[in-house]
Design a protein around this motif. Structure first.
Motif, short mmCIF file in Angstrom:
data_model
loop_
_atom_site.label_atom_id
_atom_site.label_comp_id
_atom_site.label_asym_id
_atom_site.label_seq_id
_atom_site.Cartn_x
_atom_site.Cartn_y
_atom_site.Cartn_z
N SER A 94 7.11 -0.76 -11.19
CA SER A 94 6.98 -0.34 -9.79
C SER A 94 5.53 -0.14 -9.37
O SER A 94 4.63 0.07 -10.19
CB SER A 94 7.78 0.94 -9.55
OG SER A 94 9.17 0.68 -9.64
N LEU A 95 5.32 -0.19 -8.06
CA LEU A 95 3.99 -0.30 -7.50
C LEU A 95 3.34 1.04 -7.14
O LEU A 95 2.12 1.18 -7.24
CB LEU A 95 4.05 -1.20 -6.27
CG LEU A 95 4.63 -2.60 -6.57
CD1 LEU A 95 4.83 -3.38 -5.29
CD2 LEU A 95 3.74 -3.36 -7.53
N VAL A 96 4.12 2.02 -6.73
CA VAL A 96 3.52 3.32 -6.40
C VAL A 96 2.89 3.95 -7.65
O VAL A 96 1.73 4.41 -7.59
CB VAL A 96 4.54 4.27 -5.75
CG1 VAL A 96 3.90 5.63 -5.47
CG2 VAL A 96 5.08 3.67 -4.45
N LEU B 174 -2.97 5.11 -0.95
CA LEU B 174 -3.47 4.79 -2.29
C LEU B 174 -4.07 3.38 -2.24
O LEU B 174 -4.01 2.71 -1.21
CB LEU B 174 -2.32 4.87 -3.29
CG LEU B 174 -1.75 6.28 -3.54
CD1 LEU B 174 -0.59 6.23 -4.52
CD2 LEU B 174 -2.83 7.23 -4.05
N PRO B 175 -4.66 2.91 -3.33
CA PRO B 175 -5.30 1.59 -3.31
C PRO B 175 -4.33 0.45 -2.96
O PRO B 175 -3.13 0.52 -3.21
CB PRO B 175 -5.82 1.43 -4.74
CG PRO B 175 -6.03 2.83 -5.20
CD PRO B 175 -4.93 3.63 -4.59
N ILE C 167 0.85 -1.20 0.00
CA ILE C 167 0.00 0.00 0.00
C ILE C 167 0.88 1.25 0.00
O ILE C 167 1.57 1.53 0.98
CB ILE C 167 -0.93 0.03 1.23
CG1 ILE C 167 -1.79 -1.23 1.29
CG2 ILE C 167 -1.81 1.29 1.19
CD1 ILE C 167 -2.65 -1.33 2.53
N PRO C 168 0.89 2.01 -1.09
CA PRO C 168 1.62 3.28 -1.10
C PRO C 168 0.92 4.33 -0.25
O PRO C 168 -0.31 4.32 -0.10
CB PRO C 168 1.61 3.68 -2.58
CG PRO C 168 1.29 2.41 -3.33
CD PRO C 168 0.36 1.66 -2.42
N ALA D 266 4.07 0.67 2.27
CA ALA D 266 4.05 -0.35 3.32
C ALA D 266 3.75 -1.71 2.70
O ALA D 266 2.79 -1.86 1.94
CB ALA D 266 2.98 -0.01 4.36
N ASP D 267 4.59 -2.70 3.03
CA ASP D 267 4.41 -4.06 2.52
C ASP D 267 3.75 -4.93 3.58
O ASP D 267 4.10 -4.86 4.77
CB ASP D 267 5.75 -4.66 2.12
CG ASP D 267 6.38 -3.94 0.93
OD1 ASP D 267 5.64 -3.23 0.22
OD2 ASP D 267 7.59 -4.09 0.71
#
Length: 316
Positions: free
Chosen positions: A281-283, A198-199, A186-187, A256-257
């Motif tokens: 990347s995830l953000v 964020l989602p 979760i960014p 956060a992972d």
């Protein structure tokens, strides 16, 4: 449209085990800022010195570095001394978040959920660790990211080899209880009371192996964004992410992972204060899910660049 950010440095490369990823992140950020009319310049901290940085004349910098000497508070401290505003968290928050052992201690102190763990060194009796944490368990270097040096231990006989692998990268090794479940991240954007999640993203890697290759280069890994979760659970996890971020005094942005176990209980694993900004990347992925482009995300992060340490001389 030209944004009044002055001369902007994109700090990338560096000297950590994540240099290759940082080169990709920095290149992406640089191109995005240029596309928005920002006077942006790449600056490789692994090649150039602090004297070069001081002489570059940057009005602010975007930190696209990952790992040691870029994400761990050392560079942030130097930027404070040079009085160059920078993106992301300050020296203390960066240093604590980079240390997974300290991070977990802070989270436990404020009642946030994180798997049981032990800190190991060369004097530790390795064979007894599974008796306390159970099997399987995870061994990892607490000051590295990007799955560097991580081993899943499935038997007592694996401990010595797994410890040696993690110890290649760190003088201390984190042994962590293995939680079987779904991998989530979760960014978080913003600072203090303005921080917002964020989602939720679910990461589905081949055979559950989200290693360095699958994280940054493979097209086999699937990302579900937003993750398929009950709305109340997703909101609860987003709040935990924000609480975890604030507990570490993070600023600007982070990620956060989590592991979501089979009983739908979320467990915090780590906080990234300078997340990847590559094509995988995830953000950026979570930002797109709420209608924010990669370039707009970079601008948003850059707009919060600031000095985080208040000194009497600076206040005066």
């Amino acid at each position: 449209m030209t944004f009044d950010f002055g001369k902007v440095g994109v700090l990338y490369g560096g000297r950590s085990a994540e240099r290759e990823v940082s080169l990709m992140s920095g290149t992406g950020v640089h191109e995005a800022l240029l596309s928005k009319g920002v006077d942006a310049h790449l600056f490789d901290t692994g090649v150039k010195s602090l004297a070069d940085l001081a002489a570059a004349g940057f009005d602010r910098v975007f930190i696209a570095l990952h790992g040691r000497y870029g994400e761990d508070g050392t560079l942030q401290g130097a930027l404070e001394l040079l009085e160059i505003p920078y993106t992301g968290s300050g020296p203390t928050a960066s240093a604590v978040a980079m240390d997974k052992v300290l991070t977990k201690r802070v989270w436990l102190q404020v009642g946030l959920p994180t798997p049981a763990f032990e800190s190991l060194d060369e004097t530790s009796e390795l064979r007894t660790v599974p008796d306390r944490l159970g099997l399987p368990l995870i061994l990892k270097p607490p000051h590295e990211g990007s799955t560097v040096g991580i081993t899943k231990v499935v038997g007592y006989s694996d401990m010595k080899t797994a410890y040696a692998e993690a110890a290649r990268f760190d003088s201390v090794v984190l042994a962590e209880q293995f939680v079987l479940g779904r991998e989530m991240t979760i960014p978080v954007l913003g600072t203090g009371r303005q921080a917002r999640a964020l989602p939720v993203i679910e990461i589905v890697a081949p055979d559950g192996n989200y290693d360095y290759e699958h994280k940054y280069f493979s097209d086999e890994t699937r990302y579900d964004c937003p993750a398929e979760l009950p709305a109340a659970l997703a909101e609860s996890m987003q709040q935990i992410a924000v609480d975890a971020y604030r507990a570490l005094d993070c600023a600007g942005w982070g990620r956060a992972d989590f592991i979501l176990d089979r009983d739908n209980r979320p467990w915090l694993l780590e906080m990234n204060t300078s997340p990847g900004m590559t094509s995988h990347s995830l953000v950026p992925m979570a930002a797109r899910a709420v209608g924010m482009s990669y370039a707009d995300l970079c601008l948003s992060i850059l707009s919060e660049a600031a000095l985080k340490v208040r000194s009497p001389a600076r206040i005066a």
